[in-house]
Design a protein around this motif. Sequence first.
Motif, mmCIF file in Angstrom:
data_model
loop_
_atom_site.group_PDB
_atom_site.id
_atom_site.type_symbol
_atom_site.label_atom_id
_atom_site.label_comp_id
_atom_site.label_asym_id
_atom_site.label_seq_id
_atom_site.Cartn_x
_atom_site.Cartn_y
_atom_site.Cartn_z
ATOM 1 N N TRP A 1 0.815 -1.204 0.000
ATOM 2 C CA TRP A 1 0.000 0.000 0.000
ATOM 3 C C TRP A 1 0.853 1.260 0.000
ATOM 4 C CZ3 TRP A 1 0.026 -3.316 4.271
ATOM 5 C CH2 TRP A 1 0.644 -2.835 5.415
ATOM 6 N N LEU B 1 -6.951 -3.269 -4.621
ATOM 7 C CA LEU B 1 -7.581 -2.014 -4.211
ATOM 8 C C LEU B 1 -8.012 -2.051 -2.743
ATOM 9 C CD1 LEU B 1 -9.647 -1.153 -7.376
ATOM 10 C CD2 LEU B 1 -7.911 0.306 -6.312
ATOM 11 N N ARG B 2 -8.121 -3.229 -2.177
ATOM 12 C CA ARG B 2 -8.462 -3.350 -0.749
ATOM 13 C C ARG B 2 -7.310 -2.878 0.138
ATOM 14 N NH1 ARG B 2 -13.049 -6.524 -0.239
ATOM 15 N NH2 ARG B 2 -13.592 -7.660 -2.129
ATOM 16 N N ASN C 1 -4.518 -0.870 -1.350
ATOM 17 C CA ASN C 1 -3.753 0.197 -1.974
ATOM 18 C C ASN C 1 -4.648 0.955 -2.953
ATOM 19 O OD1 ASN C 1 -1.996 1.693 -3.648
ATOM 20 N ND2 ASN C 1 -0.364 0.216 -3.416
ATOM 21 N N LYS C 2 -4.623 2.251 -2.904
ATOM 22 C CA LYS C 2 -5.411 3.065 -3.838
ATOM 23 C C LYS C 2 -4.602 3.432 -5.082
ATOM 24 C CE LYS C 2 -8.920 2.825 -1.282
ATOM 25 N NZ LYS C 2 -9.726 1.645 -1.528
ATOM 26 N N ASN C 3 -3.294 3.121 -5.077
ATOM 27 C CA ASN C 3 -2.430 3.414 -6.226
ATOM 28 C C ASN C 3 -2.294 2.184 -7.122
ATOM 29 O OD1 ASN C 3 -1.781 6.127 -5.642
ATOM 30 N ND2 ASN C 3 -0.371 5.423 -4.056
ATOM 31 N N TYR D 1 -12.448 1.933 -10.617
ATOM 32 C CA TYR D 1 -11.906 2.217 -9.290
ATOM 33 C C TYR D 1 -10.395 2.398 -9.225
ATOM 34 C CZ TYR D 1 -16.607 0.862 -8.076
ATOM 35 O OH TYR D 1 -17.965 0.802 -8.010
ATOM 36 N N ARG E 1 -6.559 3.785 -9.972
ATOM 37 C CA ARG E 1 -6.037 5.151 -10.119
ATOM 38 C C ARG E 1 -5.854 5.517 -11.585
ATOM 39 N NH1 ARG E 1 -2.730 8.372 -6.590
ATOM 40 N NH2 ARG E 1 -4.599 8.173 -5.346
#
Length: 185
Positions: free
Chosen positions: A107, A123-124, A126-128, A147, A149
Motif C-alpha cells: 500500500w 484495491l483493498r 492500496n489506492k495506487n 476504481y 487510479r
Amino acid sequence: IYYFANLRLPTEKAHGVQIMKRCEVRGLSGEVRLVVLFWFRTPQMKHVRDIFSYYGIQKTFRIHRLPSLDIFPIVRFLPIFDRPAFAVQYGTFLVSAACYGVLRRCWRGIVYTRDSRLARLMLRFNKNVFLELHTIPKRDDQEAAQYVRGVIALTRQLKEMLVRDGIQEEKIIVAPDAADLGAFE
C-alpha cells in the motif's frame, strides 16, 4: 512499483517478453518488483538458467515468486480437468498475492497489473493501482477500471471504448507495446 502477473517465467509466450521489457524500462527510473508465480518449468524452458539474459534485457528490477498450487502437470493426462486446474492455480495465486501485498506493505507503493480481478483485490490494500488493458474490455475490466487510479490502454480505440463505457478519460493513457529495434540489428 509492484508489477503483479499470474505468469510462469520463463515462458515461451509473447506476453512474457512484453512484461519483462516493460519492467526493464520502468526499472531504469525507479525500483520495480515483478511478482510472478513459482511454477514448474515446462520442458521447453528447463534449459533457461538466467531469465534476464534469456529475454535479452538489463537486470534493472527484481523478481519475486509466489507459491501457487500447480496441478497442470497432472491435468496434462486428463484434459477434462483443465479449467478446474486453472481455477485452483489462479485462486491460490490471488491468495498469495494478497498475502504478499499485506506482508510487503504494497500500500506504500504502486501496484501495476494486467489482471482486472487482481487489481480489484489489491484495491483493498492500496489506492495506487494501475490496470493495463489489451483487449476489448469485459465486465471485470470495466468494473476494475472504474476504481483504479489509472488505466493503461494499448490502443486509442481501446481508450475510446473505455470512455464510452463510462471510464473517466483523464485516468486513461495510451501506451502501445513497442519493439526494441536494437534486437534486430
